[in-house]
Design a protein around this motif. Structure first.
Motif, short mmCIF file in Angstrom:
data_model
loop_
_atom_site.label_atom_id
_atom_site.label_comp_id
_atom_site.label_asym_id
_atom_site.label_seq_id
_atom_site.Cartn_x
_atom_site.Cartn_y
_atom_site.Cartn_z
N THR A 448 0.84 -1.18 0.00
CA THR A 448 0.00 0.00 0.00
C THR A 448 0.88 1.24 0.00
O THR A 448 1.99 1.22 0.53
CB THR A 448 -0.94 -0.02 1.21
OG1 THR A 448 -1.80 1.11 1.14
CG2 THR A 448 -0.20 0.01 2.52
N HIS A 454 -5.78 9.13 1.20
CA HIS A 454 -6.21 7.75 0.97
C HIS A 454 -4.97 6.91 0.69
O HIS A 454 -3.85 7.44 0.61
CB HIS A 454 -7.17 7.68 -0.20
CG HIS A 454 -6.56 8.13 -1.50
ND1 HIS A 454 -6.50 9.44 -1.86
CD2 HIS A 454 -5.94 7.43 -2.47
CE1 HIS A 454 -5.87 9.55 -3.03
NE2 HIS A 454 -5.52 8.34 -3.41
N THR A 456 -3.32 3.68 -1.85
CA THR A 456 -3.56 2.82 -3.00
C THR A 456 -2.96 1.47 -2.69
O THR A 456 -1.80 1.37 -2.31
CB THR A 456 -2.94 3.36 -4.29
OG1 THR A 456 -1.69 3.92 -3.95
CG2 THR A 456 -3.81 4.38 -4.94
N ASP A 474 -8.03 3.13 -1.91
CA ASP A 474 -8.54 2.62 -0.64
C ASP A 474 -8.82 3.78 0.29
O ASP A 474 -7.92 4.34 0.90
CB ASP A 474 -7.48 1.65 -0.09
CG ASP A 474 -7.54 1.52 1.41
OD1 ASP A 474 -8.63 1.62 1.96
OD2 ASP A 474 -6.48 1.31 2.00
N TYR A 478 -6.83 0.59 4.82
CA TYR A 478 -6.59 -0.77 5.31
C TYR A 478 -5.16 -0.88 5.82
O TYR A 478 -4.22 -0.39 5.19
CB TYR A 478 -6.78 -1.78 4.18
CG TYR A 478 -8.18 -1.83 3.65
CD1 TYR A 478 -9.25 -2.03 4.52
CD2 TYR A 478 -8.44 -1.68 2.30
CE1 TYR A 478 -10.54 -2.07 4.03
CE2 TYR A 478 -9.73 -1.72 1.81
CZ TYR A 478 -10.78 -1.91 2.69
OH TYR A 478 -12.05 -1.96 2.23
N SER A 492 -9.45 -2.69 8.35
CA SER A 492 -9.08 -1.32 8.65
C SER A 492 -9.37 -1.03 10.11
O SER A 492 -10.20 -1.71 10.74
CB SER A 492 -9.86 -0.35 7.76
OG SER A 492 -11.21 -0.38 8.13
N TYR A 503 -12.83 -6.65 5.11
CA TYR A 503 -13.21 -6.69 3.70
C TYR A 503 -12.58 -7.91 3.07
O TYR A 503 -11.37 -8.08 3.15
CB TYR A 503 -12.75 -5.40 3.01
CG TYR A 503 -12.86 -5.41 1.51
CD1 TYR A 503 -14.04 -5.80 0.88
CD2 TYR A 503 -11.80 -4.99 0.73
CE1 TYR A 503 -14.13 -5.80 -0.50
CE2 TYR A 503 -11.89 -4.98 -0.66
CZ TYR A 503 -13.06 -5.38 -1.27
OH TYR A 503 -13.16 -5.39 -2.62
#
Lengths: 849, 219
Positions: A448, A454, A456, A474, A478, A492, A503
């Motif tokens: 990530t 945010h 990615t 995302d 998370y 998360s 998720y």
């Protein structure tokens, strides 16, 4: 505070480049310029400055300590001047035109950047002691010591920063930073100076885009940036003494003040009449002084607006990291010390408050005249170290906190607090820069990238044919993930009002993809997640173990007996959870694990001990491809759990001690192994060079090691001549012994697996092969004993007793043949006897016999 | 059969080849495959080849320093044989990831060239490897040529550790030199024989032959 008084420039020198420096105690301000008197102003007085006339013209750099200062001039001379007598002292060095000077915090070394290719570091006491830094291909424009004096950053005119370590006898280039600074002419007004942040963990430089970019020193990752919005090249910048503010100025004749923490603009001063070439903060007071290209000196009192002055009085502020390693709270971050200081910065603050601290006795600026000999001087414009640390000692911000500290504190502190093991997610790494791996295993890897608001997330697979890589934006941030052949699981943490979330995203299905999300109850955060072929397991901060099916049906919820939870792993129907148990003798919690079959609702092992050596930490937990639990500890030992399906029969067996690997035998390599998985009876890991703790980008390739059970040490010393022969035999024997122990362990694991599953023919074949291996290694050992002579007969017979016989007596027959070959008749007779006893069932394990 | 190690990017069942079955490929487990199959898979982008440790720039430069500074006229030694093997170098897997890092195997030149051509992206620093290979090759060829000076009828030259391709490269040159020497030697021999025959025919059989015999007796 009084209203800001009218800013009045003082004509210090004839129009032209002018530079200045404060003494570390802040009493004196020294300016140099085109014409020759060097002027020494006294802080807080309007009196005429003291002039020092016997000096060179057109000085271009100055640095000062409390007792002396050093200035360099265009003609290439670097002179030292005494502040006591206000006169020229000695010539330190000579080179081509001097561009910049930097003084080490202890005042003993001055670095000289000149038009020469070499940067000289001259001792201020003994000009014959000079260090030469030769790695830069072009002339240096700026030099800057960090606040410990260990590192020297050289901003070169080729647009790179060369960072040297001066801790060793011979200076050593540690890092070349490319793409941070602009390539500048040596005499340009723009600056590419490295500004070490006072906390010592980061530095900042002006960039080609006229921003100020911060970079951390530990991993050389770019951190936050100050978007300055200057319309001209940045000509000077400086951190405030405690690092809470940054002042920048540029050729557009604006002077800006920035908040370090938020990188927000606090104030812009536009009443600047010429480009500011140098600016320095007063070491203790709210004053910023600067000199312009017109030869004027401005002393800007009350520079920081009143509403922010509180910040200026604060203790040392930390540098603007994107993910500050010291503030890291999630997952497997750097382990926090429970008993000791949480981080070094806070620790320092606490010390200031103690009643008898040295600062209290001597006063913050007591060093001015009392002990003003070789006190900290820092003229890189980045602030003054003495406010940072009253004793001129370097802060320990650059050191990792060691557990020893915590132990010492534990005795002194009033209440005893056990050290608990932090929770972690197996296979993930902490933030490094703005990236981290959420999951790394043999299926693929999930990583990530933090994009301020945010993240990615990217999922990549090793098997490019079976799965397709994907990535998504995302917004839920998370921070944990699991990956297997069926799908990817994310979780998360709760933030604000939104609760923690799970998720699950299956890779491919024969209907439309059925990904699902589940929210945990409010206030519950996720400690670790695990994904098996049939279940999703979540351990939470409320000590619940929550088991979901792959389609999101809540299957079981139960409270974990040992708490706080550390981590979990899952394989098919089996779930392994680990938590902190009772406190052991060394003040740390014993880790306890529980394995259960959630489908049948059976507990295999209940609250058994995770066997770690004292001081070792659990680094990873995973199931192998055969479904056996494995742990890897911080000492580099891989252990497996034998007989784990039978309650209270489980035992931790070491499979590999990476410290004993032959590749480390030479002792020259320094590397560590980051565990990834165990598959096909091999240990898969990522080799990390040097002091690295976690893998980073680009992803390094996986290495695999055969198991090697630490049975015996390496053969002692190197033998010569006859000894060599004996040793070869010895090492041969050790090798075979290791094979014997290893195949026995593998055989036990495999037969356990087969006894509870419907074994495939290949599994049965593998089991037979393992048994064959055991017997083969024993027969080899037997042969070695027979070779050694008659007197080893007893041991030989014992080895024969260890042979695994399937009842047909075939193996014992082979042993007989071995004995026969070496003409050991007595032994052969004994083996025959043994075979006969076995045949009639006399030789059974019976404790009552 | 030269074997190399690949890191597959796709699954592939084991194949029953004439040279024996190949292991089933499951990413990201390493597998050892025959060179031709590895190259085929690499070309189809189904696998990555992981170069043997002796093709790493650090090991190559270590070998090169050994060749130039320490070995003198000799070549760097070939990889040590594992204990208890019966096969000899070309038939041992010497280019897998488990190979020794400090010795050049028999087919080092060919394998290095092939891998550099087929899979340059699997090397960390292909250019450095190429340069070092070139250096090594030239350094060793120079030694080989220098060795020719001692090649006379009874002369010997130690070629331990030399690679197969180097032998082939040197073959034409060395063969030519030896052949030339043989020719020169042959005419001299012919002359000597003619002379002896003449002497025999002229009746001086005694002296020369006797002396020669005596010498031999003394020895």
């Amino acid at each position: 505070m009084a209203a800001q008084q009218k800013l009045r420039g003082r004509q210090a020198h004839t129009p032209g480049p002018t530079f200045l420096s404060y003494t570390p105690n802040g009493r004196k301000l020294i300016t140099v310029g085109l014409d020759n008197p060097i002027r020494v102003f006294s802080s807080g007085s309007d009196a005429e400055p003291v002039n020092i006339d016997d000096c060179m013209d057109s000085n271009t750099a100055i640095v000062a300590t409390n007792t002396f200062f050093v200035s360099g001039s265009e003609d290439g001379t670097v002179y030292k001047y005494s502040l006591e007598t206000n006169s020229q002292d000695t010539l330190l060095t000579r080179c081509s035109a001097v561009r910049d000077l930097a003084l080490s915090p202890d005042g003993n070394w001055v670095a000289v950047a000149s038009d020469d290719l070499v940067v000289k570091v001259v001792n201020t006491q003994d000009m014959n002691r000079v260090l030469y830094l030769r790695d830069q291909p072009k002339a240096a424009k700026h030099v800057a010591f960090d606040h410990s004096g260990t590192y020297l950053a050289v901003s070169c005119t080729d647009g790179r920063i060369y960072i040297y370590s001066l801790s060793s006898e011979e200076p050593e280039l540690v890092k070349t930073v490319d793409g941070m600074i602009k390539s500048l002419e040596p005499d340009s007004e723009a600056s590419s100076k490295v500004l070490w942040h006072p906390d010592g963990r980061a530095f900042a430089t002006p960039t080609a885009t006229r921003d100020i970019q911060v970079m951390s020193r530990s991993d050389w990752q770019r951190q936050r940036a100050f978007k300055t919005g200057h319309t001209g090249d940045i000509s000077a910048a400086a951190w405030s003494p405690n690092g809470a503010f940054l002042a920048t100025t540029a050729a557009d004749q604006k002077l800006c003040l920035w908040d370090t923490k938020t990188q927000a603009l606090i104030k812009t001063y536009e009443d600047v009449r010429a480009t500011i070439l140098a600016l320095v903060w007063h070491p203790t007071e709210n004053i910023l002084s600067y000199t312009t290209s017109d030869g004027e000196l401005y002393i800007h009192t009350n520079f920081v607006p009143t509403e922010h002055t509180k910040l200026l009085e604060n203790a040392l502020q930390s540098a603007p990291f994107i993910h500050d390693p010291l503030d890291e709270t999630s997952g497997n971050a750097q382990r926090k010390l429970v008993n000791g200081a949480k981080n070094t910065l806070v620790m320092r603050e606490a010390r200031e408050g103690t009643p008898d601290s040295v600062d209290d006795i001597l006063g913050l600026d007591a060093m001015s005249d009392i002990e003003g000999d070789d006190f900290v001087v820092d003229d890189d414009g980045a602030g003054y170290a003495d406010v940072v640390n009253g004793l001129g000692k370097r802060t320990n911000g650059h050191l990792d906190s060691i557990s020893g500290t915590s132990k010492r504190r534990a005795y002194g502190s009033h209440s005893f607090q056990p050290q608990i093991h932090e929770s972690f997610q197996p296979g993930s790494t902490p933030w490094q820069g703005n990236r981290r791996y959420l999951c790394l295993n043999l299926t693929g890897f999930v990583w990530t990238v933090s994009q301020e608001t945010h993240h990615t997330v990217t999922v990549e697979f090793y098997d490019r044919e079976a799965h397709r890589d994907f990535h998504f934006t995302d917004p839920f941030l998370y921070d944990k993930a699991c990956l297997n052949d069926n799908g990817t699981l994310f979780s998360s943490q709760p933030s604000g009002k939104s609760p923690a979330m799970i998720y699950y995203r299956p890779h491919e299905t024969w209907t439309t993809r059925t990904d699902w999300r589940t929210q945990l109850p409010v206030g519950e955060s996720v400690n670790a997640v695990a994904l098996s072929e049939s279940y999703v397991v979540v351990t939470t901060s409320a000590n619940y173990v929550r088991v979901f099916t792959l389609f999101g049906v809540p299957f079981r919820v139960y409270r974990q007996k040992s708490s706080p939870t550390v981590t979990c792993a899952a394989w098919r129907d089996y779930v392994l959870t680990i938590g902190n148990g009772p406190v052991g003798g060394d003040g740390t919690c014993r880790l306890l694990y529980t394995i259960e079959n959630v489908k049948r609702d059976e507990v295999c092992q209940s609250e058994d001990v995770v066997a770690l050596t004292p001081g070792a930490q659990l680094q990873s937990v995973f199931f192998s491809d055969n479904g056996d639990p494995h742990i890897y500890d911080s000492r580099g030992v891989l252990l497996t759990l034998l007989h784990w399906r039978t309650p209270s029969q489980a035992r931790w067996v070491p499979l590999l001690d990476t410290r004993l690997l032959s590749r480390l035998a030479s002792g020259t390599k320094q590397e560590s192994y980051w565990p990834v998985a165990v598959a096909q009876n091999k240990f898969h890991c990522i080799i990390l060079k040097g002091a690295d703790k976690n893998p980073y980008f680009p992803r390094s390739i996986l290495s695999e090691f055969e198991f090697q059970i630490p049975v015996s040490g390496p053969p002692s010393g190197k033998g010569e001549g006859d000894d060599g022969e004996v040793e070869r035999e010895q090492s041969d024997q050790q090798r075979i012994e290791e094979v014997f122990v290893r195949s026995s362990v593998m055989h036990a694991l495999q037969s356990d697996t087969i006894s509870v599953t419907r074994a495939t023919p290949s599994q049965r074949h593998a089991l037979a092969a393992l048994e064959g291996n055991v017997n083969k290694s024993l027969l080899q050992l037997l042969a070695l004993e027979c070779l050694a002579g008659e007197e080893h007969g007893m041991k030989a017979l014992e080895i024969v007793g260890l042979l695994r016989d399937d009842g047909s007596g075939k193996i014992l027959g082979m042993a007989e043949k071995v004995a026969d070959r070496y003409h050991m008749d007595v032994l052969r007779e004994k083996i025959r006897e043994l075979a006969e006893r076995r045949l009639v069932g006399l030789d059974v394990d019976d404790e009552l016999e | 059969m030269e074997l190399v190690t690949v890191i597959p990017r796709q699954r592939l069942e084991g194949l029953n080849l004439l040279g024996g079955p190949t292991p089933a490929l499951t990413p990201p487990h390493r597998a050892t495959l025959p060179l031709w199959l590895a190259l085929l898979l690499k070309r189809q982008r189904r696998a990555n080849i992981s170069p043997p440790p002796w093709l790493h720039p650090t090991s190559l430069s270590a070998i090169l320093t050994f060749e130039t500074d320490h070995a003198g006229a000799a070549f760097s030694p070939p990889p040590r044989l594992p204990p208890g093997t019966t096969s000899s170098p070309p038939f041992l897997p010497s280019s897998t990831v488990d190979a020794a890092a400090d010795a050049l195997p028999y087919h080092w030149l060919e394998l290095g060239e092939i891998l550099l051509e087929a899979a340059p992206d699997d090397f960390e620093d292909p250019d450095a490897v190429r340069r070092l290979m070139r250096d090594l090759r030239e350094c060793r060829m120079a030694k080989l040529r220098a060795g020719v000076e001692v090649l006379e009828a009874g002369g010997g030259f130690k070629m331990n550790g030399i690679g197969g391709m180097e032998v082939s490269e040197g073959r034409a040159f060395i063969g030519g030199v030896i052949d030339g020497l043989r020719k020169i030697g042959a005419s001299r021999e012919q002359q000597r024989r003619d002379k002896e025959r003449e002497e025999r025919e002229n009746g001086y059989t005694a002296t020369a032959g006797d002396d020669y015999d005596d010498d031999e007796m003394d020895m």
